[in-house]
Design an enzyme around this catalytic site. Structure first.
Site, PDB file in Angstrom:
ATOM      1  N   ARG A  51       0.854  -1.182   0.000  1.00 28.35           N
ATOM      2  CA  ARG A  51       0.000   0.000   0.000  1.00 28.35           C
ATOM      3  C   ARG A  51       0.897   1.241   0.000  1.00 28.35           C
ATOM      4  O   ARG A  51       1.923   1.282   0.697  1.00 28.35           O
ATOM      5  CB  ARG A  51      -0.894   0.038   1.240  1.00 28.35           C
TER       6      ARG A  51
ATOM      7  N   GLU B  60      -3.857   7.483  -4.876  1.00 24.91           N
ATOM      8  CA  GLU B  60      -4.233   6.691  -6.053  1.00 24.91           C
ATOM      9  C   GLU B  60      -5.574   7.211  -6.530  1.00 24.91           C
ATOM     10  O   GLU B  60      -6.483   7.330  -5.702  1.00 24.91           O
ATOM     11  CB  GLU B  60      -4.335   5.211  -5.693  1.00 24.91           C
TER      12      GLU B  60
ATOM     13  N   HIS C 237      -1.551   0.156  -9.736  1.00 25.05           N
ATOM     14  CA  HIS C 237      -2.188  -0.793  -8.806  1.00 25.05           C
ATOM     15  C   HIS C 237      -2.823  -1.971  -9.565  1.00 25.05           C
ATOM     16  O   HIS C 237      -4.030  -2.196  -9.501  1.00 25.05           O
ATOM     17  CB  HIS C 237      -3.237  -0.086  -7.928  1.00 25.05           C
TER      18      HIS C 237
END
Ligand code: NAP
Ligand code: GLV
Length: 322
Positions: free
Chosen positions: A238, A267, A286
């Site tokens: 993360r 993000e 991602h």
């Protein structure tokens, strides 16, 4: 009466079909996630929600849920977007999708490691810019994997799967994972070390811990300063586990050799973000679990959790109250 559910994104048909067969399902039709206000309204009315890591499920949203609401079924293994303590305090279940995405995510971690070591993205840019004039003895020299040390932070499912891949490349593997026993991981050819030892010894550092209060900002300026000036940091866990401003500084001034990231803060990363314009940093959006088969399995598992949860049955993959 069939249970009512809200599915916060269009997910693979493998899972959606199961949900539609078992429930009265409303599926959010947009590519972009539903606004927080929409989620707040939905939890007042439905019995369960199939959600993604984009959905902010905080204490206020959980508080707004009606007494009929039974489950948040997350289509991901990480669930740091959900206030698990608040959900569990209200007796609301949380489901997630561990295991089925382990190999796909380990593949991306290793793809990033190789890409950074052998300067794959830079190489393509080099051609695009018309710099490839001949075979050059001194151009685009990268790092060897064989004999190099890989440091794994968080030796869980994905960390171990990355270690298995690294074995095939003849790397030395060390790990920092406080709950693991040295004798257990020695069988996998992995040596347990402290975090400082890992940072100091590794040529590649790969992060595989969940995001929580202990791991937020774990890789800060101080940690980066302990790494080798040639070392490459890989993060597929993360974004907020790494202090991104400190990382930009470290990559710019040669404190570390570079970084390769599947996760960032925020993000999505704006297309003009400085991180995207450093030659020694590779970023992908991602996509750790983004293979067709893996996403089908995640959707199926999330659907099975949701359906069991809204029917008051034990759910196949439950995030247990800590
Ligand atoms: P996991 O099996 O639970 O592994 C996490 C490991 O980290 C566990 O071994 C855990 O130890 C260890 N750990 C926890 N806190 C730590 C700390 N403070 N210091 C060192 N080690 C610590 O989870 P996983 O399935 O491998 O997934 C790991 C994470 O990857 C997820 O939480 C998610 O955020 C991320 N992920 C990203 C993608 C992507 O698309 N990029 C895809 C999947 C997962 P214990 O066993 O003691 O808890
Ligand atoms: C993806 O990031 C996941 O946690 O599954």
């Amino acid at each position: 009466m069939r249970p009512k559910v809200f599915v916060s994104r269009i997910i693979p048909e493998a899972g959606l079909k199961l949900v539609r067969e078992a429930c009265d399902a409303e599926v959010w039709p947009d590519v972009m996630p539903p606004p927080y206000e929409v989620l707040t309204e939905k939890v007042k009315m439905v019995d369960g929600m199939l959600c993604t890591l984009n959905d902010r499920i905080d204490a206020a949203l959980i508080e707004a849920a009606g007494s009929q609401f039974k489950i948040f079924s997350q289509m991901a293994v990480g669930y740091d977007n959900i206030n698990a303590k608040a959900a569990h305090a209200r007796g609301i279940l949380i489901g997630n999708t561990p295991g089925v995405l382990t190999d796909a995510t380990a593949d991306i971690a290793f793809a990033l490691l190789l890409a950074a070591a052998r300067r794959i993205v830079e190489g393509m840019e080099y051609i695009r810019e018309g710099k490839w004039r001949t075979w050059e003895p001194l151009a685009l020299l990268g790092a060897d994997l064989s004999g190099a040390t890989l440091g794994i932070i968080g030796l869980g499912r994905i960390g171990e799967a990355v270690a298995r891949r690294a074995k095939g490349f003849d790397m030395r593997i060390i790990a920092y994972s406080p709950s693991k026993k040295a004798e257990d991981v020695a069988k996998l050819g992995i040596e347990l070390v402290s975090l400082d030892e890992l940072l100091q010894q590794s040529d590649f550092v790969s992060i595989h811990v969940p995001l929580n209060d202990q791991t937020r900002g774990m890789i800060n300026a101080d940690a980066l300063g302990k790494m080798k000036p040639t070392a490459i940091l890989i993060n597929t866990a993360r974004g907020p586990i790494v202090d991104q401003e400190a990382l930009i500084e470290a990559a710019k001034n040669g404190t570390i050799g570079g970084a390769a990231l599947d996760v960032t803060t925020p993000e999505p990363l704006p297309s003009d973000h400085p991180l995207l314009y450093l030659p020694n940093v590779t970023v992908v959006p991602h996509i750790g679990s983004a293979s067709q088969r893996t996403r089908d399995k995640m959707a199926t598992m999330a659907a099975e959790n949701l359906i069991a949860g809204v029917n008051g049955q034990p759910i196949p993959n439950q995030v247990k109250p800590s």
